[in-house]
Design an enzyme around this catalytic site. Structure first.
Site, PDB file in Angstrom:
ATOM      1  N   ASP A   1       0.816  -1.219   0.000  1.00 49.15           N
ATOM      2  CA  ASP A   1       0.000   0.000   0.000  1.00 49.15           C
ATOM      3  C   ASP A   1       0.845   1.262   0.000  1.00 49.15           C
ATOM      4  O   ASP A   1       0.343   2.346  -0.293  1.00 49.15           O
ATOM      5  CB  ASP A   1      -0.924  -0.021   1.231  1.00 49.15           C
ATOM      6  CG  ASP A   1      -2.005   1.036   1.147  1.00 49.15           C
ATOM      7  OD1 ASP A   1      -2.649   1.137   0.084  1.00 49.15           O
ATOM      8  OD2 ASP A   1      -2.212   1.769   2.125  1.00 49.15           O
TER       9      ASP A   1
ATOM     10  N   THR B   1      -3.829   9.148  -4.585  1.00 53.01           N
ATOM     11  CA  THR B   1      -2.786   8.773  -5.538  1.00 53.01           C
ATOM     12  C   THR B   1      -3.195   9.121  -6.958  1.00 53.01           C
ATOM     13  O   THR B   1      -2.390   9.646  -7.744  1.00 53.01           O
ATOM     14  CB  THR B   1      -2.483   7.269  -5.425  1.00 53.01           C
ATOM     15  OG1 THR B   1      -2.039   6.966  -4.100  1.00 53.01           O
ATOM     16  CG2 THR B   1      -1.405   6.862  -6.416  1.00 53.01           C
TER      17      THR B   1
ATOM     18  N   LEU C   1      -8.913   5.931   1.416  1.00 51.34           N
ATOM     19  CA  LEU C   1      -8.948   6.985   0.401  1.00 51.34           C
ATOM     20  C   LEU C   1      -7.586   7.242  -0.235  1.00 51.34           C
ATOM     21  O   LEU C   1      -7.428   8.197  -0.987  1.00 51.34           O
ATOM     22  CB  LEU C   1      -9.464   8.288   1.028  1.00 51.34           C
ATOM     23  CG  LEU C   1     -10.896   8.239   1.566  1.00 51.34           C
ATOM     24  CD1 LEU C   1     -11.244   9.554   2.252  1.00 51.34           C
ATOM     25  CD2 LEU C   1     -11.895   7.938   0.457  1.00 51.34           C
ATOM     26  N   ARG C   2      -6.613   6.384   0.083  1.00 53.08           N
ATOM     27  CA  ARG C   2      -5.285   6.590  -0.486  1.00 53.08           C
ATOM     28  C   ARG C   2      -5.299   6.429  -2.003  1.00 53.08           C
ATOM     29  O   ARG C   2      -4.535   7.071  -2.724  1.00 53.08           O
ATOM     30  CB  ARG C   2      -4.292   5.617   0.147  1.00 53.08           C
ATOM     31  CG  ARG C   2      -2.848   5.879  -0.248  1.00 53.08           C
ATOM     32  CD  ARG C   2      -1.890   5.099   0.625  1.00 53.08           C
ATOM     33  NE  ARG C   2      -1.822   5.693   1.949  1.00 53.08           N
ATOM     34  CZ  ARG C   2      -1.447   5.024   3.033  1.00 53.08           C
ATOM     35  NH1 ARG C   2      -1.137   3.746   2.945  1.00 53.08           N
ATOM     36  NH2 ARG C   2      -1.393   5.619   4.209  1.00 53.08           N
ATOM     37  N   ALA C   3      -6.179   5.566  -2.512  1.00 53.72           N
ATOM     38  CA  ALA C   3      -6.247   5.359  -3.963  1.00 53.72           C
ATOM     39  C   ALA C   3      -6.664   6.641  -4.673  1.00 53.72           C
ATOM     40  O   ALA C   3      -6.084   7.023  -5.694  1.00 53.72           O
ATOM     41  CB  ALA C   3      -7.221   4.228  -4.282  1.00 53.72           C
TER      42      ALA C   3
END
Length: 345
Positions: free
Chosen positions: A201, A287, A282-284
């Site tokens: 991740d 990114t 919400l990292r996607a």
């Protein structure tokens, strides 16, 4: 020191070279993971990353390569506590190449985080800290070849440091912390083992590389590699102008990055795509936002377009998908399928 293969001379593997350039524009994307067959140029491309990176300003003589423009992030040597000469010190500035540091699989924890300088301790009786690989990689790139084979205790350490941006050392009577903000770059063969989800991740983009099947492309790859091995200096000189052009492109993209606009409609597309694919957290989305903005800057565009999302969504999302027992399609295929549905809506 061995010469590196020029980045501009790499032929094929377009996703890999694009991902590396995008991360060079905006390191906050979170790094690149390159997985695929042996002998497909993974390590060659990553080690050529230095060709794309212009020199940076650092505090002269600092082992941690502190940024003189960020006083709050200086180490204790560059910014002593009150009463230890902080006001009297004016740091000199120098320019250094951006570090691309290799972390070997067999590295000890002392080598990675740093430890007591035994030579000074034994010869001078001075308790001094010998910085490790994390200090060397600060404001640069930390490269791990065969990252999927890295020992678990080093994986845990990297996850902690990557999350905090600091390396805390408590050992052998030493107690100190220093800045350690770096971009993690890894390569490996997935057939030899999988990465732990927590480390996976931490990579912003993931690229799958395969052995090229086009005959002319294979011949060109072999021709260039053979020419490099026969005379590395002459080959690098041949590609010097192309490498400088790439570096200047990165520099210009960095300058225009802050001015690139991202519309609410584009953010909605990112969120809808991630929601449909079922990515965790919400990292996607973050990114995708950073990567598409960097790509737009790289291409000289003033606004992020759906075409940029189409290009980078597979690289940003394929490694974030959960396994679906009812859908045996490749992760990249699942991303492409959802992308088509979202963009058509």
């Amino acid at each position: 020191m061995a010469s590196t293969f020029p980045f501009a001379a790499i032929v094929g593997q377009d996703d890999m070279t694009l991902a590396i350039q995008v991360v060079a524009v905006d390191p906050s994307i979170g790094g690149v993971l390159v997985l695929g067959d042996r002998g497909t140029g993974k390590s060659t491309a990553v080690r050529a990353l230095a060709d794309l990176l212009p020199p940076i300003e650092v505090v002269s003589g600092c082992a941690y390569r502190c940024d003189p423009k960020r006083p709050a992030a200086l180490c204790e040597r560059c910014n002593p506590p009150e009463g230890q000469g902080r006001k009297a010190r004016k740091n000199a500035v120098e320019r250094r190449p951006v570090a691309v540091v290799d972390l070997p699989l067999g590295a000890t924890e002392d080598r990675v985080v740093g430890a007591l300088d035994l030579e000074k301790a034994l010869s001078q009786g001075i308790k001094s800290f010998a910085p490790g690989l994390l200090a060397q990689a600060h404001r640069g790139f930390l490269y791990i070849d065969e990252v999927n084979l890295l020992d678990d205790h080093l994986v845990d350490l990297l996850i902690d440091v990557a999350a905090s941006g600091e390396n805390l050392v408590e050992r052998e009577g030493l107690s100190l912390r220093h800045p350690a903000r770096f971009v993690l770059v890894g390569s490996g063969n997935p057939e030899e083992g999988e990465l732990r989800p927590q480390l996976l991740d931490r990579f912003g983009l993931a690229v799958q590389v395969r052995t090229p099947q086009d005959l002319a492309l294979r011949v060109e790859v072999v021709r260039r590699r053979d020419a490099f091995e026969r005379d590395p200096d002459a080959f690098r000189a041949q590609w010097q102008d192309a490498n400088l052009a790439l570096q200047q492109r990165i520099v210009k993209a960095r300058k225009r990055l802050a001015a690139v606009q991202v519309s609410d409609a584009l953010l909605t597309l990112c969120a809808r795509l991630c929601q449909q694919l079922g990515t965790d957290g919400l990292r996607a989305e973050l990114t995708l936002l950073r990567a598409t903005r960097a790509l737009a800057a790289l291409l000289g565009h003033r606004e992020v377009l759906p075409a940029h999302l189409r290009t980078l969504a597979p690289l940003a999302l394929r490694h974030r998908l959960r396994r679906n027992p009812l859908d045996d399609a490749d992760a990249g295929v699942r991303v492409e399928r959802s992308l088509q549905e979202v963009l058509a809506a």
